[in-house]
Design a protein around this motif. Structure first.
Motif, PDB file in Angstrom:
ATOM      1  N   THR A 153      -3.035   2.309 -15.462  1.00 11.45           N
ATOM      2  CA  THR A 153      -3.062   0.885 -15.794  1.00 11.45           C
ATOM      3  C   THR A 153      -3.288   0.056 -14.543  1.00 11.45           C
ATOM      4  N   GLY A 154      -3.688  -1.198 -14.724  1.00 13.69           N
ATOM      5  CA  GLY A 154      -3.932  -2.085 -13.597  1.00 13.69           C
ATOM      6  C   GLY A 154      -5.232  -1.749 -12.909  1.00 13.69           C
ATOM      7  N   THR A 155      -5.353  -2.137 -11.640  1.00 16.68           N
ATOM      8  CA  THR A 155      -6.548  -1.876 -10.842  1.00 16.68           C
ATOM      9  C   THR A 155      -6.484  -0.442 -10.343  1.00 16.68           C
ATOM     10  N   SER A 156      -7.094   0.463 -11.069  1.00 16.66           N
ATOM     11  CA  SER A 156      -6.986   1.880 -10.771  1.00 16.66           C
ATOM     12  C   SER A 156      -8.284   2.589 -11.131  1.00 16.66           C
ATOM     13  N   THR A 157      -8.598   3.649 -10.421  1.00 16.63           N
ATOM     14  CA  THR A 157      -9.801   4.445 -10.682  1.00 16.63           C
ATOM     15  C   THR A 157      -9.476   5.777 -11.337  1.00 16.63           C
ATOM     16  N   GLY A 158      -8.199   6.034 -11.580  1.00 16.19           N
ATOM     17  CA  GLY A 158      -7.823   7.296 -12.190  1.00 16.19           C
ATOM     18  C   GLY A 158      -6.317   7.393 -12.348  1.00 16.19           C
ATOM     19  N   SER A 159      -5.904   8.448 -12.991  1.00 12.67           N
ATOM     20  CA  SER A 159      -4.477   8.631 -13.267  1.00 12.67           C
ATOM     21  C   SER A 159      -3.730   8.974 -11.976  1.00 12.67           C
ATOM     22  N   HIS A 160      -2.837   8.102 -11.559  1.00 16.17           N
ATOM     23  CA  HIS A 160      -2.052   8.344 -10.345  1.00 16.17           C
ATOM     24  C   HIS A 160      -0.874   7.362 -10.291  1.00 16.17           C
ATOM     25  N   VAL A 161      -0.022   7.544  -9.285  1.00 16.27           N
ATOM     26  CA  VAL A 161       1.093   6.627  -9.016  1.00 16.27           C
ATOM     27  C   VAL A 161       0.850   5.981  -7.657  1.00 16.27           C
ATOM     28  N   HIS A 162       0.864   4.668  -7.632  1.00 17.69           N
ATOM     29  CA  HIS A 162       0.842   3.944  -6.362  1.00 17.69           C
ATOM     30  C   HIS A 162       2.295   3.758  -5.943  1.00 17.69           C
ATOM     31  N   TYR A 163       2.694   4.404  -4.825  1.00 14.98           N
ATOM     32  CA  TYR A 163       4.094   4.441  -4.390  1.00 14.98           C
ATOM     33  C   TYR A 163       4.238   3.688  -3.080  1.00 14.98           C
ATOM     34  N   GLU A 164       5.134   2.691  -3.074  1.00 12.34           N
ATOM     35  CA  GLU A 164       5.394   1.907  -1.872  1.00 12.34           C
ATOM     36  C   GLU A 164       6.873   1.985  -1.496  1.00 12.34           C
ATOM     37  N   VAL A 165       7.126   1.924  -0.199  1.00  9.82           N
ATOM     38  CA  VAL A 165       8.488   1.806   0.336  1.00  9.82           C
ATOM     39  C   VAL A 165       8.514   0.561   1.212  1.00  9.82           C
ATOM     40  N   ARG A 166       9.395  -0.369   0.903  1.00 12.60           N
ATOM     41  CA  ARG A 166       9.526  -1.598   1.690  1.00 12.60           C
ATOM     42  C   ARG A 166      10.970  -1.750   2.163  1.00 12.60           C
ATOM     43  N   ARG A 167      11.089  -2.314   3.347  1.00 14.88           N
ATOM     44  CA  ARG A 167      12.422  -2.654   3.848  1.00 14.88           C
ATOM     45  C   ARG A 167      12.383  -4.077   4.362  1.00 14.88           C
ATOM     46  N   ASN A 168      13.246  -4.897   3.786  1.00 14.34           N
ATOM     47  CA  ASN A 168      13.270  -6.330   4.077  1.00 14.34           C
ATOM     48  C   ASN A 168      11.893  -6.940   3.862  1.00 14.34           C
ATOM     49  N   GLY A 169      11.201  -6.434   2.851  1.00 14.17           N
ATOM     50  CA  GLY A 169       9.898  -6.968   2.488  1.00 14.17           C
ATOM     51  C   GLY A 169       8.736  -6.418   3.275  1.00 14.17           C
ATOM     52  N   VAL A 170       8.998  -5.614   4.297  1.00 18.27           N
ATOM     53  CA  VAL A 170       7.936  -5.078   5.153  1.00 18.27           C
ATOM     54  C   VAL A 170       7.524  -3.704   4.638  1.00 18.27           C
ATOM     55  N   PRO A 171       6.222  -3.479   4.335  1.00 14.56           N
ATOM     56  CA  PRO A 171       5.767  -2.162   3.860  1.00 14.56           C
ATOM     57  C   PRO A 171       5.921  -1.104   4.952  1.00 14.56           C
ATOM     58  N   LEU A 172       6.463   0.042   4.572  1.00 12.43           N
ATOM     59  CA  LEU A 172       6.610   1.180   5.476  1.00 12.43           C
ATOM     60  C   LEU A 172       5.748   2.329   4.967  1.00 12.43           C
ATOM     61  N   ASN A 173       5.436   3.242   5.865  1.00 12.29           N
ATOM     62  CA  ASN A 173       4.644   4.404   5.469  1.00 12.29           C
ATOM     63  C   ASN A 173       5.500   5.334   4.597  1.00 12.29           C
ATOM     64  N   PRO A 174       5.206   5.440   3.308  1.00  6.22           N
ATOM     65  CA  PRO A 174       6.041   6.292   2.442  1.00  6.22           C
ATOM     66  C   PRO A 174       6.038   7.755   2.834  1.00  6.22           C
ATOM     67  N   ARG A 175       5.018   8.164   3.588  1.00  6.41           N
ATOM     68  CA  ARG A 175       4.929   9.576   3.940  1.00  6.41           C
ATOM     69  C   ARG A 175       6.125  10.018   4.788  1.00  6.41           C
ATOM     70  N   LYS A 176       6.709   9.057   5.560  1.00 10.11           N
ATOM     71  CA  LYS A 176       7.874   9.392   6.380  1.00 10.11           C
ATOM     72  C   LYS A 176       9.089   9.715   5.513  1.00 10.11           C
ATOM     73  N   TYR A 177       9.052   9.321   4.250  1.00 11.98           N
ATOM     74  CA  TYR A 177      10.219   9.507   3.362  1.00 11.98           C
ATOM     75  C   TYR A 177       9.989  10.635   2.350  1.00 11.98           C
ATOM     76  N   LEU A 178       8.841  11.307   2.442  1.00 14.03           N
ATOM     77  CA  LEU A 178       8.589  12.393   1.510  1.00 14.03           C
ATOM     78  C   LEU A 178       9.322  13.664   1.919  1.00 14.03           C
TER      79      LEU A 178
END
Length: 289
Positions: A264-289
């Motif tokens: 759903t939304g602005t997407s080109t295929g079936s997937h999950v857009h995953y974000e990690v934010r702290r105090n509103g600042v986007p962080l690299n989610p890969r560090k938390y995998l």
């Protein structure tokens, strides 16, 4: 004055002979006095005898009680000595734990252990024993306060760990990394504030940390979006879902199913857009995998 005389008549039963005795009044008084003295003497002797027996029994009872108290005092003193050593060991362990938890030192008033069982000369009196008990109680209270402080810090750290995102939100493979990239829709370079993890439609999406659902709705661009507030400034975003299984205000745990993979939304295929934010600042989610 002439002393009076008293006549005593004795009449035996069944006999006609009467015996007569004449007694002077002075003799009777002497006899009465002697009888009184004798009775008083017997009473005094009896009282003295009974008193001695009572005193002997009371002395024996007091000796037994004193012996029992001495035995109990020795036992309590020995137990206090062991308890004292335990308090010293507890204080040492408490200091080590505080160092590991990076806490300031607790208030200390460490007691020294009393070595060996007490003998008759060094055995403390009840007042001394009470003083030592009061000191041990004070030490126990200090250790209790320290343990409460350590527990509060550990609880806070445990809460922080539970609130810090960790792990993969869905089983799949990364198709787009965090950072600057060429937009698949405009061809222009644009900041990608999360990870795209491809997976089959309907695959369960899981919360990566404990928290409360802040948003569960359809959002332009994100499609069906779930946002979880984890506290300590952390928030995670899960976008492009096909279904949402949670509602705003719902409390979730790490690993709970919150949505299903979609397109759903602005997407080109079936997937999950995953974000990690702290105090509103986007962080690299890969560090938390």
């Amino acid at each position: 004055m002439a002393s009076k005389r008293f006549t005593i008549l004795v009449i035996p039963e069944g006999s006609h002979r009467v015996r007569r005795y004449c007694v002077r009044s002075g003799w009777l008084r002497s006899l009465a006095v002697a009888a009184g003295v004798a009775v008083l003497g017997v009473a005094l002797l009896t009282y003295g005898y009974l008193r001695n027996r009572y005193d002997a029994a009371e002395l024996a009872r007091l000796r037994t009680t004193n012996l029992q108290q001495q035995v109990e005092l020795a036992r309590l003193s020995g137990e206090l000595d062991l308890l004292n050593r335990d308090v010293v060991l507890l204080a040492q362990n408490d200091a080590q734990v505080r160092v590991m938890a990076k806490l300031t030192s607790a208030k200390t008033n460490v007691l020294s252990g009393i070595g060996g069982p007490p003998d008759a000369e060094t055995r403390p009196r009840f007042s001394e024993l009470q003083r030592q008990i009061d000191e041990v109680r004070q030490q126990i209270d200090l250790r209790r306060q320290s343990q409460e402080e350590i527990q509060a810090v550990l609880n806070d750290q445990r809460s922080l760990l539970a609130s810090k995102p960790q792990g993969w939100p869905v089983k799949g493979w990364i198709t787009s990394l965090f950072g600057m990239r060429k937009s698949p829709f405009t061809g222009r370079r644009k900041m990608h504030e999360g990870l795209d993890i491809a997976s089959n439609t309907g695959t369960p999406v899981h919360a990566t940390a404990d928290g409360i659902v802040a948003r569960a709705e359809t959002v332009p661009g994100y499609g069906k979006l779930v946002v979880i507030d984890h506290g300590y400034g952390y928030r995670t975003y899960y976008g492009h879902n096909s279904r949402l299984y949670v509602k705003v205000g719902q409390r979730v745990r790490r690993g709970d199913r919150i949505a299903a993979v979609g397109n759903t939304g602005t997407s080109t295929g079936s997937h999950v857009h995953y974000e990690v934010r702290r105090n509103g600042v986007p962080l690299n989610p890969r560090k938390y995998l």
